[in-house]
Design an enzyme around this catalytic site. Structure first.
Site, PDB file in Angstrom:
ATOM      1  CB  ILE A 150      -0.919  -0.132   1.174  1.00  0.00           C
ATOM      2  CG1 ILE A 150      -1.755  -1.253   1.309  1.00  0.00           C
ATOM      3  CG2 ILE A 150      -1.866   1.224   1.079  1.00  0.00           C
ATOM      4  CD1 ILE A 150      -2.570  -1.412   2.479  1.00  0.00           C
ATOM      5  CD  GLU A 151       3.793   2.034  -4.288  1.00  0.00           C
ATOM      6  OE1 GLU A 151       3.704   3.193  -5.330  1.00  0.00           O
ATOM      7  OE2 GLU A 151       4.810   1.128  -4.798  1.00  0.00           O
ATOM      8  CD  GLU A 178       7.170  -8.574   1.691  1.00  0.00           C
ATOM      9  OE1 GLU A 178       6.915  -7.494   1.694  1.00  0.00           O
ATOM     10  OE2 GLU A 178       8.166  -9.015   0.919  1.00  0.00           O
ATOM     11  CB  CYS A 205      10.060  -7.273   4.787  1.00  0.00           C
ATOM     12  SG  CYS A 205       8.763  -6.021   4.191  1.00  0.00           S
TER      13      CYS A 205
HETATM   14  N1  THU Z   1       7.879  -3.936  -1.554  1.00  0.00           N
HETATM   15  C1  THU Z   1       7.196  -4.735  -0.856  1.00  0.00           C
HETATM   16  O1  THU Z   1       5.968  -4.757  -0.714  1.00  0.00           O
HETATM   17  N2  THU Z   1       7.986  -5.724  -0.403  1.00  0.00           N
HETATM   18  C2  THU Z   1       9.238  -5.839  -0.342  1.00  0.00           C
HETATM   19  O2  THU Z   1      10.089  -6.668   0.479  1.00  0.00           O
HETATM   20  C3  THU Z   1       9.851  -4.800  -1.234  1.00  0.00           C
HETATM   21  C4  THU Z   1       9.391  -3.724  -1.775  1.00  0.00           C
HETATM   22  C5  THU Z   1       7.065  -2.762  -2.337  1.00  0.00           C
HETATM   23  C6  THU Z   1       7.356  -1.275  -1.592  1.00  0.00           C
HETATM   24  C7  THU Z   1       6.601  -0.563  -2.605  1.00  0.00           C
HETATM   25  O3  THU Z   1       5.323  -0.175  -2.837  1.00  0.00           O
HETATM   26  C8  THU Z   1       7.009  -1.132  -3.890  1.00  0.00           C
HETATM   27  O4  THU Z   1       7.266  -2.483  -3.643  1.00  0.00           O
HETATM   28  C9  THU Z   1       8.456  -0.766  -4.710  1.00  0.00           C
HETATM   29  O5  THU Z   1       9.457  -0.675  -3.714  1.00  0.00           O
END
Ligand code: THU
Length: 158
Positions: free
Chosen positions: A61-62, A73, A113
């Protein structure tokens, strides 16, 4: 010189996985389609199999304030700890998809994570199996989070 070795399995195709891991990976891929990633356009989905047989999913979720972004995660772990307190985790499948290019190698969890999952593994007192795949391509299976984060920081240092 000391050496540290890790072992993991590589499977060429989804259908090479055992039934349980195959289902988990499918659920992770479904979950990533629900992710909110308008900035990176990099979708991440996770699906965790709990010790009670339930499957919990999550996704990234950004946020316009970039550091606020939540990894898949993290949201999955948060759902597990809040909705299923005290229940152990057997395995987590993680898959990714980018709008910019085809991801044909597994994307391994970021450092934060790994740390988060590593502590959960210690709380569990049982290894958490990680099943990783890109949008396509090989699947990597690690039998323990520790394999991805050796020499982790733990509460024993405090
Ligand atoms: N992201 C994850 O969801 N898990 C990770 O272990 C690495 C990165 C997501 C964060 C962000 O929304 C996107 O991937 C690009 O970094």
């Amino acid at each position: 010189m000391k050496r540290h070795e890790i072992q993991y399995r590589e499977y060429p195709h989804h259908q090479d996985l055992n039934g349980e891991d195959g289902i988990l990976l499918t659920k992770a891929k479904e979950a990533l389609s629900r992710s909110y990633a308008p900035y990176s356009k990099f979708q991440v989905g996770a699906a965790a199999l709990l010790a009670n047989g339930q499957i919990v999913t999550g996704f990234n979720i950004e946020n316009a304030a970039y550091p606020v972004c939540l990894c898949a995660e993290q949201t999955t772990m948060s759902a597990i700890r809040t909705q299923h307190p005290g229940v152990g985790i057997e395995a987590i499948a993680i898959s990714v998809k980018s709008a910019h290019h085809l991801v044909d190698q597994p994307a391994t969890p970021c450092g934060k994570c790994r740390q988060l999952l590593s502590e959960q593994e210690r709380v569990n007192q049982k290894h958490i199996r990680l099943i990783l795949q890109g949008e396509e391509g090989p699947i990597w299976i690690f039998e323990s989070v520790n394999d991805l984060l050796p020499f982790s920081f733990t509460s024993e240092f405090l």
